[in-house]
Design a protein around this motif. Sequence first.
Motif, mmCIF file in Angstrom:
data_model
loop_
_atom_site.group_PDB
_atom_site.id
_atom_site.type_symbol
_atom_site.label_atom_id
_atom_site.label_comp_id
_atom_site.label_asym_id
_atom_site.label_seq_id
_atom_site.Cartn_x
_atom_site.Cartn_y
_atom_site.Cartn_z
ATOM 1 N N PHE A 1 0.819 -1.213 0.000
ATOM 2 C CA PHE A 1 0.000 0.000 0.000
ATOM 3 C C PHE A 1 0.855 1.266 0.000
ATOM 4 N N PHE A 2 2.104 1.126 -0.423
ATOM 5 C CA PHE A 2 3.021 2.264 -0.429
ATOM 6 C C PHE A 2 2.515 3.376 -1.348
ATOM 7 N N ALA A 3 2.620 4.607 -0.858
ATOM 8 C CA ALA A 3 2.240 5.798 -1.623
ATOM 9 C C ALA A 3 2.856 7.000 -0.940
ATOM 10 N N VAL A 4 2.947 8.096 -1.661
ATOM 11 C CA VAL A 4 3.348 9.364 -1.045
ATOM 12 C C VAL A 4 2.122 10.269 -1.077
ATOM 13 N N GLU A 5 1.302 10.132 -0.042
ATOM 14 C CA GLU A 5 0.018 10.832 0.031
ATOM 15 C C GLU A 5 0.095 12.090 0.883
ATOM 16 N N TYR A 6 1.206 12.273 1.574
ATOM 17 C CA TYR A 6 1.427 13.430 2.434
ATOM 18 C C TYR A 6 2.928 13.669 2.474
ATOM 19 N N ALA A 7 3.335 14.785 3.026
ATOM 20 C CA ALA A 7 4.764 15.110 3.086
ATOM 21 C C ALA A 7 5.142 15.444 4.525
ATOM 22 N N ILE A 8 5.856 14.512 5.166
ATOM 23 C CA ILE A 8 6.273 14.734 6.555
ATOM 24 C C ILE A 8 7.797 14.703 6.687
ATOM 25 N N ASN A 9 8.491 14.657 5.543
ATOM 26 C CA ASN A 9 9.944 14.838 5.535
ATOM 27 C C ASN A 9 10.334 15.421 4.181
ATOM 28 N N PRO A 10 11.523 15.992 4.048
ATOM 29 C CA PRO A 10 11.894 16.696 2.816
ATOM 30 C C PRO A 10 12.019 15.809 1.578
ATOM 31 N N TRP A 11 12.053 14.505 1.748
ATOM 32 C CA TRP A 11 12.157 13.603 0.603
ATOM 33 C C TRP A 11 10.808 13.375 -0.069
ATOM 34 N N MET A 12 9.729 13.645 0.640
ATOM 35 C CA MET A 12 8.391 13.319 0.153
ATOM 36 C C MET A 12 7.825 14.462 -0.684
ATOM 37 N N ASP A 13 7.353 14.131 -1.874
ATOM 38 C CA ASP A 13 6.733 15.097 -2.781
ATOM 39 C C ASP A 13 5.471 14.453 -3.328
ATOM 40 N N THR A 14 4.314 14.960 -2.904
ATOM 41 C CA THR A 14 3.048 14.337 -3.291
ATOM 42 C C THR A 14 2.754 14.462 -4.781
ATOM 43 N N SER A 15 3.496 15.312 -5.477
ATOM 44 C CA SER A 15 3.286 15.445 -6.928
ATOM 45 C C SER A 15 4.110 14.437 -7.727
ATOM 46 N N THR A 16 4.995 13.700 -7.062
ATOM 47 C CA THR A 16 5.819 12.709 -7.742
ATOM 48 C C THR A 16 5.109 11.361 -7.747
ATOM 49 N N PRO A 17 4.861 10.787 -8.917
ATOM 50 C CA PRO A 17 4.156 9.498 -8.966
ATOM 51 C C PRO A 17 4.998 8.367 -8.381
ATOM 52 N N VAL A 18 4.327 7.409 -7.792
ATOM 53 C CA VAL A 18 4.974 6.243 -7.203
ATOM 54 C C VAL A 18 4.568 5.003 -7.992
ATOM 55 N N ASP A 19 5.541 4.199 -8.355
ATOM 56 C CA ASP A 19 5.302 2.939 -9.047
ATOM 57 C C ASP A 19 5.324 1.828 -8.001
ATOM 58 N N VAL A 20 4.145 1.413 -7.560
ATOM 59 C CA VAL A 20 4.051 0.449 -6.464
ATOM 60 C C VAL A 20 4.646 -0.901 -6.870
#
Length: 257
Positions: free
Chosen positions: A6-25
């Motif tokens: 269920f990995f996704a970047v749905e929020y940003a709680i550290n500087p590596w996370m960008d919700t606009s970047t797509p994730v390939d599960v």
Amino acid sequence: MTPPTFFAVEYAINPWMDTSTPVDVARAVDQWQTLRDTYRRLGHTVDIVEPVPGLPDMVYAANAGLIINGTAIVAQFKHAERQGESAAYAAWMGQHGHRPVATRHVNEGQGDLLVVGSTILAGTGFRTQPQAHTEVAAITGMPVVSLELVDPRFYHLDTALTVLDDTTIAYYPPAFTAAARSRLRGLFPEAIEVASTDAYVLGLNAVSDGKHVVYPAQAAGFAEQLYHAGFHPIGVDLAELLKGGGSVKCCTLEVFS
């Protein structure tokens, strides 16, 4: 370990996370499986904790707690988005013979609590509260060395420091306060100091069994340092999971007995 089903970047709680970047599960799952298979090939036992829908960061199992000598200090997460992970991991810990214990203050498990020999190195500054260090010392009966982090890219201790064996560490000095650097130099005068190029790909987010060091494959300079220090570096590509701010160590909750 917990698969990134269920990995996704749905929020940003550290500087590596960008919700606009797509994730390939699917790619994340493949990379995670390679890491799991690497551990098994090295002779390690890998227990799987089932992922829970709605907890996309549960793949970062290291943050679940600190399991040592039969006691499981369960994580108390800072951010609401991750707090549901505590119950899921505590249930698994209890079912597998580890006694779950809670702290009153925020602690984010092996993200900030790293065992080196008979000592615990404990990070603070962004997630784990320093008061939790005192609690961990009381629960484990082990000395705890507090180390303050100052660069938000290195928000957990395990992003800026790797335990290589009972007396050896590698770390990125600019991630720490001057006081923390002084403590580390005093405790580990032969420590490996890693360059920015490797630190900025979370190269220090690695796992060592005292001989083999499984590390993020992009950290080529760190691999060379490990080789010259007598370790056997094994690179694994976790670029997809890096989008959430984690790599090899983040995906690995070690059990100490």
